[in-house]
Design an enzyme around this catalytic site. Structure first.
Site, PDB file in Angstrom:
ATOM      1  N   PHE A 111      11.734  20.441  43.476  1.00  0.00           N
ATOM      2  CA  PHE A 111      10.355  20.702  43.888  1.00  0.00           C
ATOM      3  C   PHE A 111       9.471  20.981  42.667  1.00  0.00           C
ATOM      4  O   PHE A 111       9.918  20.938  41.532  1.00  0.00           O
ATOM      5  CB  PHE A 111      10.338  21.883  44.878  1.00  0.00           C
ATOM      6  N   SER A 112       8.237  21.337  42.968  1.00  0.00           N
ATOM      7  CA  SER A 112       7.212  21.413  41.912  1.00  0.00           C
ATOM      8  C   SER A 112       7.536  22.414  40.819  1.00  0.00           C
ATOM      9  O   SER A 112       8.270  23.380  41.032  1.00  0.00           O
ATOM     10  CB  SER A 112       5.864  21.760  42.539  1.00  0.00           C
TER      11      SER A 112
ATOM     12  N   TRP B  47       6.237   7.227  47.178  1.00  0.00           N
ATOM     13  CA  TRP B  47       5.472   8.422  47.552  1.00  0.00           C
ATOM     14  C   TRP B  47       5.216   9.338  46.371  1.00  0.00           C
ATOM     15  O   TRP B  47       6.117   9.578  45.561  1.00  0.00           O
ATOM     16  CB  TRP B  47       6.273   9.196  48.601  1.00  0.00           C
ATOM     17  N   MET B  48       4.012   9.934  46.321  1.00  0.00           N
ATOM     18  CA  MET B  48       3.660  10.959  45.324  1.00  0.00           C
ATOM     19  C   MET B  48       3.036  12.146  46.037  1.00  0.00           C
ATOM     20  O   MET B  48       2.191  11.969  46.907  1.00  0.00           O
ATOM     21  CB  MET B  48       2.650  10.361  44.341  1.00  0.00           C
TER      22      MET B  48
ATOM     23  N   ASP C  41       2.471  16.616  44.742  1.00  0.00           N
ATOM     24  CA  ASP C  41       1.903  17.486  43.696  1.00  0.00           C
ATOM     25  C   ASP C  41       2.030  17.008  42.247  1.00  0.00           C
ATOM     26  O   ASP C  41       3.090  16.515  41.839  1.00  0.00           O
ATOM     27  CB  ASP C  41       2.623  18.834  43.692  1.00  0.00           C
TER      28      ASP C  41
ATOM     29  N   GLU D  69       1.301  28.264  47.685  1.00  0.00           N
ATOM     30  CA  GLU D  69       2.065  27.287  46.904  1.00  0.00           C
ATOM     31  C   GLU D  69       1.342  27.031  45.567  1.00  0.00           C
ATOM     32  O   GLU D  69       0.151  27.258  45.429  1.00  0.00           O
ATOM     33  CB  GLU D  69       2.194  25.980  47.692  1.00  0.00           C
TER      34      GLU D  69
ATOM     35  N   TRP E 267       7.415  11.370  52.347  1.00  0.00           N
ATOM     36  CA  TRP E 267       8.067  12.441  51.595  1.00  0.00           C
ATOM     37  C   TRP E 267       9.568  12.345  51.849  1.00  0.00           C
ATOM     38  O   TRP E 267       9.999  12.088  52.976  1.00  0.00           O
ATOM     39  CB  TRP E 267       7.514  13.789  52.062  1.00  0.00           C
TER      40      TRP E 267
END
Ligand code: FRU
Length: 493
Positions: free
Chosen positions: A98-99, A36-37, A39, A223, A63
């Protein structure tokens, strides 16, 4: 020292990634090594090469606990795979890395600034995440999480800011030599804001100010922000959740917004205008970089949280990035064009000029799923066409449709019959700027996607498609009569 959790991810991707044949992936859009990919993260130059990290769950096409996958490229088109860069292996990021962003430090090392997620429970016993910002420093392959993590937590928030929704730092080095980061946050009215922080060394940060807030106008939580100067304007990008449509400009759900304005270090950001960044079905959480040659280049996740359950059967990767796009501001609007390096991969040009279209037409040499094609459509005399449509990735049962209606000045992208088996939204319409019935559409196709750039990049619309590769016909059709020019290149890899 590589943790067991990171080593396991690296071993897994090294073992199973190569099982996915190149023909089952896009040719020039970035995809995960396996699994999975979401952001794009840390899209930036480091030691003269462009690095792209991404939200990554290698073990499934869903995810899951977020890792950072890692790619690099010399030309934004061909991607080289590097081992996973981060895994959720510390107390402060056990529920996910996270991002975030990346920047080259003054001493030549590469710093990743990312959101560490820690899972706890609220007063009612429900699961509640706490989000803080953390640093990992490395050499472009291996990264060490800093002992002082987290470097930003609830104590660094402005009054009313939420520690539950405090994420996605985008970091850069300012002209004054200091590091800056914009971070998404939720305010006391429940909607989003972008916070600006500053640091001398990347480890100790101070809040500069809140740059802008949604006030529940442009969605709720904001976001993945980005903030930069471009063509005399200051640009603030964000990806709002729970967007309410405003006419055809924004669609419901997870959207994208570009706020154009000005910035004064004493008084802050003044917003002058808002527009969607991409008007198609699949685009979210974009990040930009400043290339050494001065171009501002943006890449986005070519998916949407509302459409992620619609997957092809038996896939071993899911999620892809958009084509990197060169940004500019023209007539007060953000414009996007495919990165110019794409043109190096063009094969022979097939050109058709002044072709009358009335009913359905196909043209010699115009077909394929690896295509860069520009179509210009105009009325014939007084008797203008009512609609014009281009059908790509077409066979007897399938097509992806791009339709223009000059009277309404709307463009529609429709991937209802593009290999997806879920009953979800497959069409989007948006206003384009009228040009007396004439429109120019550049359509870039790469096996599993269609990206449309309207009138020299004034607007872009992206869609992931999963139609079998044998569906490769392209046709043109008008209601009434139209004249068109077509320039088509096969893309060769
Ligand atoms: C946006 C997002 C970010 C978060 C990441 C988690 O798509 O929700 O806000 O950091 O995905 O994977």
């Amino acid at each position: 020292m590589t943790s067991d959790i990171l080593q396991k991810a690296r071993d897994f991707e090294a073992q199973y990634g190569p099982h996915i044949p190149d023909s089952e992936r896009p040719a020039f859009h970035a995809t995960p090594t396996i699994g999975w990919m979401n952001d794009p993260n840390g899209f930036s130059f480091y030691k003269g090469e462009c690095h792209l990290f991404y939200q990554y769950h290698p073990y499934s096409v869903e995810w899951g606990p977020m890792h950072w996958g890692h790619l690099k490229t010399r030309d934004f088109i061909r991607w080289e795979r590097l081992p996973a860069a981060l895994a959720p292996d510390e107390r402060y990021d056990a529920a996910g890395c996270f991002s975030g962003g990346a920047v080259e430090l003054e001493d030549g090392r590469q710093m990743l600034l990312y959101t560490g997620v820690q899972r706890g429970h609220n007063a009612e016993g429900f699961i509640q995440d706490i989000q803080t910002q953390c640093v990992a420093i490395g050499d472009g392959v291996d990264y060490v999480k800093q002992a002082g993590n987290p470097v930003l937590d609830a104590a660094s928030l402005p009054e009313g800011g939420s520690a539950i929704d405090f994420r996605d730092p985008k970091v850069w080095r300012g002209e004054d030599g200091r590091y800056y980061a914009v971070i998404g946050n939720r305010t006391e009215d429940g909607s989003g804001a972008v916070l600006l922080y500053r640091s001398a060394d990347g480890l100790e940060w101070e809040l500069v100010r809140t740059l802008d807030r949604s006030h529940n106008q442009y969605g709720r939580m904001w976001e993945c922000p980005d903030f930069f100067r471009l063509d005399g304007k200051q640009v603030l990008l964000a990806s709002p959740q729970d967007m309410t449509p405003i006419g055809l400009e924004f669609h419901a759900g997870n959207g994208t917004v570009c706020l154009l304005g000005s910035y004064d270090p004493d008084t802050g950001f003044t917003r002058e205008r808002a527009q969607a960044i991409d008007y198609g079905l699949d685009f979210y959480a974009p990040q930009t970089l400043l290339a050494p040659d001065g171009r501002r280049i943006m890449i986005g996740w070519m998916q949407n949280w509302s459409t992620v359950n619609a997957k092809p059967f038996h896939c071993r990767w899911f999620g892809q990035m958009s084509l990197p796009r060169e940004l500019s501001v023209r007539d007060g609007r953000l414009c996007q064009t495919p990165v110019r390096e794409l043109e190096r991969y063009r094969g022979e040009r097939v050109s058709h000029r002044n072709i009358p279209v009335c009913g359905e037409v196909d043209l010699p040499g115009v077909r394929g799923r690896l295509v860069d094609m520009t179509v210009t459509v105009r009325p014939i005399g007084q008797n203008s066409y009512r609609w014009f449509r281009i059908r790509v990735a077409k066979d007897g049962e399938h097509d992806t449709i791009i339709r223009y209606k000059p009277d309404e000045s709307t463009l529609k992208i429709d991937r209802t019959r593009s290999g997806l088996h879920h009953d979800i939204v497959h069409t989007r319409s948006f206003f384009v700027r009228p040009r007396d019935g004439e429109i120019e559409l550049r359509i870039v196709m790469d096996r599993f996607s269609v990206e449309v750039f309207v009138n020299g990049g004034e607007q872009a619309a992206s869609a992931a498609i999963y139609t079998d590769q044998s569906a490769s016909a392209i046709t043109f059709e008008a209601g009434g009569s139209a004249l068109m020019d077509v320039d088509k290149y096969e893309l060769i890899f």
